[in-house]
Design a protein around this motif. Structure first.
Motif, PDB file in Angstrom:
ATOM      1  N   TYR A   1       0.834  -1.203   0.000  1.00 44.76           N
ATOM      2  CA  TYR A   1       0.000   0.000   0.000  1.00 44.76           C
ATOM      3  C   TYR A   1       0.873   1.259   0.000  1.00 44.76           C
ATOM      4  N   LEU A   2       1.876   1.259   0.862  1.00 44.91           N
ATOM      5  CA  LEU A   2       2.767   2.414   0.932  1.00 44.91           C
ATOM      6  C   LEU A   2       3.595   2.566  -0.341  1.00 44.91           C
ATOM      7  N   LYS A   3       3.971   1.474  -0.953  1.00 38.91           N
ATOM      8  CA  LYS A   3       4.733   1.546  -2.197  1.00 38.91           C
ATOM      9  C   LYS A   3       3.885   2.228  -3.282  1.00 38.91           C
ATOM     10  N   ARG A   4       2.604   1.913  -3.291  1.00 38.23           N
ATOM     11  CA  ARG A   4       1.710   2.455  -4.327  1.00 38.23           C
ATOM     12  C   ARG A   4       1.231   3.878  -4.016  1.00 38.23           C
ATOM     13  N   TRP A   5       0.885   4.165  -2.747  1.00 37.15           N
ATOM     14  CA  TRP A   5       0.200   5.417  -2.426  1.00 37.15           C
ATOM     15  C   TRP A   5       0.899   6.287  -1.377  1.00 37.15           C
ATOM     16  N   LYS A   6       2.189   6.068  -1.123  1.00 34.44           N
ATOM     17  CA  LYS A   6       2.866   6.839  -0.069  1.00 34.44           C
ATOM     18  C   LYS A   6       2.782   8.345  -0.302  1.00 34.44           C
ATOM     19  N   ALA A   7       2.909   8.780  -1.537  1.00 35.83           N
ATOM     20  CA  ALA A   7       2.856  10.218  -1.818  1.00 35.83           C
ATOM     21  C   ALA A   7       1.513  10.815  -1.409  1.00 35.83           C
ATOM     22  N   GLU A   8       0.475  10.022  -1.511  1.00 38.39           N
ATOM     23  CA  GLU A   8      -0.878  10.485  -1.195  1.00 38.39           C
ATOM     24  C   GLU A   8      -1.201  10.378   0.295  1.00 38.39           C
ATOM     25  N   VAL A   9      -0.767   9.289   0.934  1.00 38.07           N
ATOM     26  CA  VAL A   9      -1.208   8.996   2.307  1.00 38.07           C
ATOM     27  C   VAL A   9      -0.080   8.772   3.291  1.00 38.07           C
TER      28      VAL A   9
END
Length: 149
Positions: free
Chosen positions: A109-117
């Motif tokens: 999840y962090l690999k995919r959406w870290k910039a967002e969340v």
């Protein structure tokens, strides 16, 4: 169960969530976005919120970056709901993932959406040691989604 919750600010609620929901309702997925619809645990009314649908090894998951928020409580009570993208609706059941099994899901999840969340994970990122991901696991509910039709 911990009561960790990070409430969204005005900009997120009134601009970002509305924009992502508007696009998603029209069939445009923003980085895997869907509109989650789940019955309220007290009212029984449908509640909706934009979510990021995570796929790992062919399985689909919903992860709550902000913690134990209203949709996670409703999901536990309802045991499932709907994922909407435009006119397409997937009905599903949900199974909550145990904290010990969340590490690879948190990492993905962090690999995919870290910039967002990323701000909601206390400095933990996709490259953090396993011990750090285990430490934050109780703060972030994860549900495995099984489509029913």
């Amino acid at each position: 169960m911990t009561t960790h919750v990070q409430k969204p600010g005005w900009f997120t609620v009134n601009v970002m969530n509305r924009a992502v929901s508007w696009l998603t309702r029209r069939g445009i997925s923003v980085w895997g976005s869907r509109v989650l619809a789940v019955r309220g645990r007290k009212s029984g009314a449908w509640r909706t919120t934009p979510v990021n649908l995570l796929t790992v090894d062919g399985q689909q998951y919903l992860l709550a970056p902000r913690g134990h928020v209203q949709w996670t409580h409703n999901m536990r009570a309802a045991g499932g709901g709907e994922l909407r993208l435009g006119q397409h609706v997937d009905v599903f059941t949900a199974t909550e993932i145990a904290d010990d099994d969340k590490v690879p899901l948190l990492r993905a999840y962090l690999k995919r959406w870290k910039a967002e969340v990323g701000v909601f994970f206390g400095g933990v990122g996709p490259d953090s040691p396993e011990a750090e991901l285990r430490r934050i696991a109780p703060n972030h509910p994860v549900f495995r989604i099984t489509l029913t039709k």
